[in-house]
Design a protein around this motif. Structure first.
Motif, short mmCIF file in Angstrom:
data_model
loop_
_atom_site.label_atom_id
_atom_site.label_comp_id
_atom_site.label_asym_id
_atom_site.label_seq_id
_atom_site.Cartn_x
_atom_site.Cartn_y
_atom_site.Cartn_z
N ASP A 11 37.24 45.15 31.63
CA ASP A 11 35.66 45.01 31.09
C ASP A 11 34.52 45.27 31.72
OD1 ASP A 11 36.98 44.10 28.80
OD2 ASP A 11 37.12 41.89 29.20
N LEU A 12 33.39 45.63 31.43
CA LEU A 12 32.30 45.81 31.91
C LEU A 12 31.96 44.38 32.54
CD1 LEU A 12 30.19 47.85 33.08
CD2 LEU A 12 28.91 47.16 30.74
N GLY A 13 31.63 44.26 33.93
CA GLY A 13 31.19 42.95 34.55
C GLY A 13 32.48 42.16 34.65
N ALA A 14 33.57 42.70 34.97
CA ALA A 14 34.87 41.71 34.96
C ALA A 14 35.11 41.38 36.20
CB ALA A 14 36.31 42.19 34.21
N GLY A 15 34.56 42.17 37.19
CA GLY A 15 34.86 41.82 38.69
C GLY A 15 35.36 42.90 39.51
N LYS A 16 35.32 44.02 39.04
CA LYS A 16 36.26 45.21 39.90
C LYS A 16 35.45 45.34 41.23
CE LYS A 16 35.69 47.83 36.30
NZ LYS A 16 35.26 46.65 35.17
N THR A 17 34.28 45.43 41.29
CA THR A 17 33.42 45.59 42.38
C THR A 17 33.82 44.32 43.51
OG1 THR A 17 32.13 47.15 41.86
CG2 THR A 17 31.38 46.23 43.91
N THR A 18 33.62 43.05 42.72
CA THR A 18 33.89 41.89 43.60
C THR A 18 35.27 41.94 44.15
OG1 THR A 18 32.46 40.71 42.05
CG2 THR A 18 33.81 39.41 43.34
N PHE A 19 36.26 42.43 43.39
CA PHE A 19 37.57 42.38 43.71
C PHE A 19 37.99 43.08 44.97
CE2 PHE A 19 41.72 44.42 43.63
CZ PHE A 19 42.76 43.33 43.69
N THR A 20 37.03 44.35 44.94
CA THR A 20 37.25 45.31 45.92
C THR A 20 36.52 45.01 47.18
OG1 THR A 20 37.10 46.99 44.27
CG2 THR A 20 36.71 47.86 46.47
#
Length: 309
Positions: free
Chosen positions: A182-191
Motif C-alpha cells: 500500500d501507498l504509505g505502508a512503510g516501504k521507505t521506512t523499512f529501507t
C-alpha cells in the motif's frame, strides 16, 4: 463437483495411508534402486504419524493422497508423497503440499525439504513449479527445499526501522529485495532500517524523482542500491538503469518492484507491506517471502525486535 479434503493424519488413518502409498508407488515405473515405499505397513506408518504427523487427502470421502512428515531442527521433511493413480490430475498433490507448508508455518519451522528421484522428471518439474529449489544433488535423487514466509504485525515506524536493521544482519552482497504494498505502508521506512543495519552513508529517502540512489558502506560491507520503480514504465526501463552492474557487490532494494524486478536475480526476498483502514493506526502488516536456492538452503531467521520478544 469434486469434494477434496486434506486432514492431519492420525493413527486411525494408518491403513488408508498405506493403501494410497502402495497404489501410488506400485504405479510408478521401475527404478534402480527401487523405492522402499512398498514395504510400508500400518505399523510403520502409524509410528511415523505418532512421531511427526502427516496428511491424508480424500476425494468424495475416498482416500486419494498421503504424506508423512519428518522434523529436524528448523526443517519439515516430506516423505511418501503419494497420489492414488485414479485421482491424479485433480489437484491432490498441490493440496497436500499447500497444507504441508501451512503445517511448517504453524510449527514455526523455517524450511520444507524433500527428495525426488532424477529418473522422474515430471516429479522434479512439479516441485520446481511449486517454488522449490535444488539444494543438494545425490547419485539417484535431488534434494529440494523451500523457505517459509515470515509474517509480522509492526505497531510503529520505529519498530519497522528496527526490523529492517535486524534483517540487514542476514543479508550479503548480491541480495535483492522487492518491496510492494500500500501507498504509505512503510516501504521507505523499512529501507531506512536496512540502511542503518548495513551501515551505509547518506539519508535514505524516497528516490521517486531520481529513481535510483547508491549508498556506499561506511563499514566495508556491501553498498545499498535503493530503487523506486513507481515511475518505471516496464522491465525495459528498469533494465536501462543498468542495475546488473552493481548486483553482485550491493544489496539492492526495489520499491514498487512487484512484476518488474523479479528477474534481477534468482534469489530474492519478496516483501509486502500493508496498512489498515484506520489512518490513525500506525500498525503495518509485513510479509517476507524468501525465493530461490540461497534462502532455501538456510531459511529466514525470525526477526526479533527489542520489546517484542
Amino acid at each position: 463437483m469434486t469434494d477434496l479434503h486434506v486432514v492431519d493424519a492420525t493413527a486411525a488413518h494408518a491403513d488408508q495411508l498405506v493403501t494410497v502409498i502402495h497404489h501410488a508407488f506400485a504405479n510408478r515405473r521401475t527404478l534402480s534402486p527401487p523405492s522402499t515405499a512398498l514395504t510400508e505397513t500400518a505399523a510403520s506408518v502409524g509410528a511415523a504419524i505418532a512421531s511427526y504427523g502427516g496428511l491424508l487427502a480424500t476425494i468424495d470421502g475416498v482416500p486419494a493422497g498421503a504424506m508423512l512428515f519428518e522434523e529436524t531442527d528448523d526443517v519439515l521433511g516430506l516423505r511418501r508423497v503419494s497420489v492414488d493413480p485414479r485421482y491424479q490430475g485433480r489437484g491432490v498433490a498441490s493440496a497436500l503440499v499447500g497444507c504441508a507448508e501451512d503445517v511448517a508455518r504453524r510449527r514455526g519451522l523455517r524450511r520444507v525439504r524433500l527428495s525426488a528421484r532424477t529418473e522422474l522428471p515430471e516429479t522434479v518439474e512439479f516441485w520446481r513449479r511449486r517454488g522449490y529449489s535444488v539444494v543438494e544433488k545425490r547419485s539417484v535423487d535431488v534434494v529440494f527445499a523451500k523457505a517459509m514466509p515470515l509474517e509480522l504485525s509492526v505497531p510503529t515506524a520505529d519498530e519497522m526501522r528496527e526490523i529492517g536493521s535486524v534483517l540487514a544482519g542476514q543479508l550479503r552482497a548480491g541480495d535483492v529485495l522487492v518491496l510492494s504494498g500500500d501507498l504509505g505502508a512503510g516501504k521507505t521506512t523499512f529501507t531506512q532500517g536496512l540502511g542503518a543495519g548495513l551501515k551505509v552513508r547518506g539519508n535514505i529517502t524516497s528516490p521517486t524523482f531520481v529513481i535510483s540512489r547508491v549508498h556506499p558502506s561506511l563499514a566495508g560491507g556491501p553498498a545499498l542500491v535503493h530503487v523506486d520503480a513507481y515511475r518505471v514504465g516496464g522491465v525495459a526501463e528498469l533494465d536501462d538503469l543498468d542495475l546488473d552492474a552493481s548486483l553482485d557487490e550491493a544489496v539492492t532494494v526495489v520499491e514498487w518492484g512487484h512484476g518488474l524486478a523479479e528477474t534481477l536475480a534468482p534469489d530474492r526476498l519478496d516483501i509486502v507491506l500493508t496498512r489498515g483502514d484506520d489512518d490513525s493506526d500506525e500498525t503495518r502488516g509485513l510479509r517476507i517471502t524468501p525465493v530461490g536456492p540461497r534462502w532455501a538452503e538456510a531459511g529466514l531467521n525470525e526477526l526479533v525486535v527489542v520489546g517484542q520478544g
